[in-house]
Design an enzyme around this catalytic site. Structure first.
Site, PDB file in Angstrom:
ATOM      1  N   CYS A 136      -5.736  55.082  18.789  1.00 54.17           N
ATOM      2  CA  CYS A 136      -4.575  54.983  19.682  1.00 54.17           C
ATOM      3  C   CYS A 136      -3.762  56.264  19.568  1.00 54.17           C
ATOM      4  O   CYS A 136      -3.280  56.613  18.482  1.00 54.17           O
ATOM      5  CB  CYS A 136      -3.721  53.766  19.301  1.00 54.17           C
ATOM      6  SG  CYS A 136      -2.128  53.743  20.154  1.00 54.17           S
ATOM      7  N   CYS A 165      -0.225  55.807  18.218  1.00 59.34           N
ATOM      8  CA  CYS A 165      -0.218  55.564  16.762  1.00 59.34           C
ATOM      9  C   CYS A 165      -0.381  56.896  16.029  1.00 59.34           C
ATOM     10  O   CYS A 165       0.274  57.126  14.996  1.00 59.34           O
ATOM     11  CB  CYS A 165      -1.341  54.615  16.365  1.00 59.34           C
ATOM     12  SG  CYS A 165      -1.003  52.879  16.721  1.00 59.34           S
ATOM     13  N   HIS A 199       1.753  49.186  16.046  1.00 63.64           N
ATOM     14  CA  HIS A 199       1.013  49.055  17.303  1.00 63.64           C
ATOM     15  C   HIS A 199       1.285  47.725  17.996  1.00 63.64           C
ATOM     16  O   HIS A 199       1.020  46.660  17.450  1.00 63.64           O
ATOM     17  CB  HIS A 199      -0.495  49.209  17.069  1.00 63.64           C
ATOM     18  CG  HIS A 199      -1.253  49.245  18.358  1.00 63.64           C
ATOM     19  ND1 HIS A 199      -1.430  50.402  19.083  1.00 63.64           N
ATOM     20  CD2 HIS A 199      -1.826  48.255  19.086  1.00 63.64           C
ATOM     21  CE1 HIS A 199      -2.091  50.128  20.188  1.00 63.64           C
ATOM     22  NE2 HIS A 199      -2.344  48.834  20.215  1.00 63.64           N
ATOM     23  N   ASN A 208       5.280  50.277  31.838  1.00 60.24           N
ATOM     24  CA  ASN A 208       4.146  49.884  32.665  1.00 60.24           C
ATOM     25  C   ASN A 208       3.245  48.976  31.839  1.00 60.24           C
ATOM     26  O   ASN A 208       2.924  49.290  30.690  1.00 60.24           O
ATOM     27  CB  ASN A 208       3.376  51.121  33.133  1.00 60.24           C
ATOM     28  CG  ASN A 208       4.211  51.983  34.065  1.00 60.24           C
ATOM     29  OD1 ASN A 208       4.895  51.464  34.940  1.00 60.24           O
ATOM     30  ND2 ASN A 208       4.181  53.290  33.860  1.00 60.24           N
ATOM     31  N   GLY A 225      -0.374  50.862  36.278  1.00 60.59           N
ATOM     32  CA  GLY A 225      -0.742  52.231  35.921  1.00 60.59           C
ATOM     33  C   GLY A 225      -0.577  52.545  34.445  1.00 60.59           C
ATOM     34  O   GLY A 225      -0.457  53.717  34.070  1.00 60.59           O
ATOM     35  N   HIS A 258      -0.326  51.349  24.145  1.00 58.75           N
ATOM     36  CA  HIS A 258       0.611  51.208  23.015  1.00 58.75           C
ATOM     37  C   HIS A 258       1.968  51.108  23.701  1.00 58.75           C
ATOM     38  O   HIS A 258       2.346  52.025  24.467  1.00 58.75           O
ATOM     39  CB  HIS A 258       0.515  52.431  22.099  1.00 58.75           C
ATOM     40  CG  HIS A 258       1.416  52.406  20.898  1.00 58.75           C
ATOM     41  ND1 HIS A 258       0.954  52.573  19.597  1.00 58.75           N
ATOM     42  CD2 HIS A 258       2.761  52.274  20.794  1.00 58.75           C
ATOM     43  CE1 HIS A 258       1.974  52.522  18.754  1.00 58.75           C
ATOM     44  NE2 HIS A 258       3.094  52.337  19.454  1.00 58.75           N
ATOM     45  N   HIS A 317       5.321  51.414  25.298  1.00 56.59           N
ATOM     46  CA  HIS A 317       6.230  52.561  25.370  1.00 56.59           C
ATOM     47  C   HIS A 317       7.189  52.364  26.525  1.00 56.59           C
ATOM     48  O   HIS A 317       6.836  51.793  27.556  1.00 56.59           O
ATOM     49  CB  HIS A 317       5.458  53.880  25.528  1.00 56.59           C
ATOM     50  CG  HIS A 317       4.473  53.895  26.652  1.00 56.59           C
ATOM     51  ND1 HIS A 317       3.232  53.292  26.557  1.00 56.59           N
ATOM     52  CD2 HIS A 317       4.538  54.435  27.901  1.00 56.59           C
ATOM     53  CE1 HIS A 317       2.567  53.466  27.695  1.00 56.59           C
ATOM     54  NE2 HIS A 317       3.342  54.150  28.534  1.00 56.59           N
ATOM     55  N   HIS A 322       9.495  54.407  29.126  1.00 54.41           N
ATOM     56  CA  HIS A 322       9.849  55.693  29.737  1.00 54.41           C
ATOM     57  C   HIS A 322      11.359  55.693  29.978  1.00 54.41           C
ATOM     58  O   HIS A 322      11.911  54.700  30.478  1.00 54.41           O
ATOM     59  CB  HIS A 322       9.191  55.848  31.106  1.00 54.41           C
ATOM     60  CG  HIS A 322       7.695  55.843  31.110  1.00 54.41           C
ATOM     61  ND1 HIS A 322       6.959  57.000  31.228  1.00 54.41           N
ATOM     62  CD2 HIS A 322       6.789  54.841  31.036  1.00 54.41           C
ATOM     63  CE1 HIS A 322       5.665  56.697  31.231  1.00 54.41           C
ATOM     64  NE2 HIS A 322       5.534  55.391  31.123  1.00 54.41           N
TER      65      HIS A 322
HETATM   66  P1  DGP Z   1       1.888  55.016  31.184  1.00 56.58           P
HETATM   67  O1  DGP Z   1       1.252  55.447  32.468  1.00 56.58           O
HETATM   68  O2  DGP Z   1       3.090  54.127  31.425  1.00 56.58           O
HETATM   69  O3  DGP Z   1       0.881  54.437  30.217  1.00 56.58           O
HETATM   70  O4  DGP Z   1       2.474  56.354  30.550  1.00 56.58           O
HETATM   71  C1  DGP Z   1       1.886  57.075  29.520  1.00 56.58           C
HETATM   72  C2  DGP Z   1       2.659  58.349  29.406  1.00 56.58           C
HETATM   73  O5  DGP Z   1       2.322  58.962  28.204  1.00 56.58           O
HETATM   74  C3  DGP Z   1       2.373  59.356  30.518  1.00 56.58           C
HETATM   75  O6  DGP Z   1       3.591  59.605  31.238  1.00 56.58           O
HETATM   76  C4  DGP Z   1       1.919  60.614  29.806  1.00 56.58           C
HETATM   77  C5  DGP Z   1       2.316  60.367  28.377  1.00 56.58           C
HETATM   78  N1  DGP Z   1       1.383  60.893  27.396  1.00 56.58           N
HETATM   79  C6  DGP Z   1       0.061  60.625  27.302  1.00 56.58           C
HETATM   80  N2  DGP Z   1      -0.473  61.281  26.261  1.00 56.58           N
HETATM   81  C7  DGP Z   1       0.550  61.978  25.679  1.00 56.58           C
HETATM   82  C8  DGP Z   1       0.620  62.849  24.566  1.00 56.58           C
HETATM   83  O7  DGP Z   1      -0.353  63.129  23.861  1.00 56.58           O
HETATM   84  N3  DGP Z   1       1.850  63.378  24.284  1.00 56.58           N
HETATM   85  C9  DGP Z   1       2.961  63.087  25.035  1.00 56.58           C
HETATM   86  N4  DGP Z   1       4.106  63.656  24.671  1.00 56.58           N
HETATM   87  N5  DGP Z   1       2.923  62.258  26.088  1.00 56.58           N
HETATM   88  C10 DGP Z   1       1.721  61.717  26.406  1.00 56.58           C
END
Ligand code: DGP
Length: 112
Positions: free
Chosen positions: A3, A6, A45, A85, A91, A96, A98, A100
């Site tokens: 992950c 993680c 997680h 999301n 999308g 994991h 999160h 925004h």
């Molecule tokens: P979602 O589509 O809601 O699962 O958003 C995942 C977000 O995570 C997307 O906006 C891009 C961000 N993201 C993915 N990988 C990384 C990473 O390695 N570092 C950072 N800072 N953001 C990441």
């Protein structure tokens, strides 16, 4: 478990950190959709909002406390949006939980 969040929480993958404590980490999104776009994650997680239970929901309340503090520190007087999301149709690309946090431009009507 493979992950990416993680690994970021464990410090194995670098991020642009905004805030960290024992329970949560906030860092800038790698692909910002607004002038201010950061993510807040639990360090433990949880796959998505669908996996929030009475046993793990305290960290979600803590995340919202952290969001209130960070947005105040960043002086986001014009407002901000918090999005999570959940699942394919929304999308969700990282499995994991999160949140925004988006700000710095008008966020409607292009986003609900
Ligand atoms: P979602 O589509 O809601 O699962 O958003 C995942 C977000 O995570 C997307 O906006 C891009 C961000 N993201 C993915 N990988 C990384 C990473 O390695 N570092 C950072 N800072 N953001 C990441």
């Amino acid at each position: 478990m493979d992950c990416i969040f993680c690994k970021i929480a464990a410090g194995e993958i670098p991020c642009k950190k905004l805030y960290e404590d024992e329970q949560v980490l906030a860092f800038h999104d790698i692909d910002p959709k607004a002038p201010v776009h950061f993510l807040v994650i639990p360090k433990t997680h949880i796959g998505s909002a669908s996996e929030i239970t009475s046993g793990n929901s305290a960290v979600v309340a803590h995340i919202f406390e952290v969001i209130a503090k960070l947005t105040a520190q960043l002086d986001l007087k014009n407002g901000y949006r918090v999005v999570t999301n959940c699942g394919k149709d929304a999308g969700q690309s990282v499995e994991h939980l999160h949140f925004h946090v988006l700000a710095g431009r008008l966020l409607y009507p292009d986003m609900a």
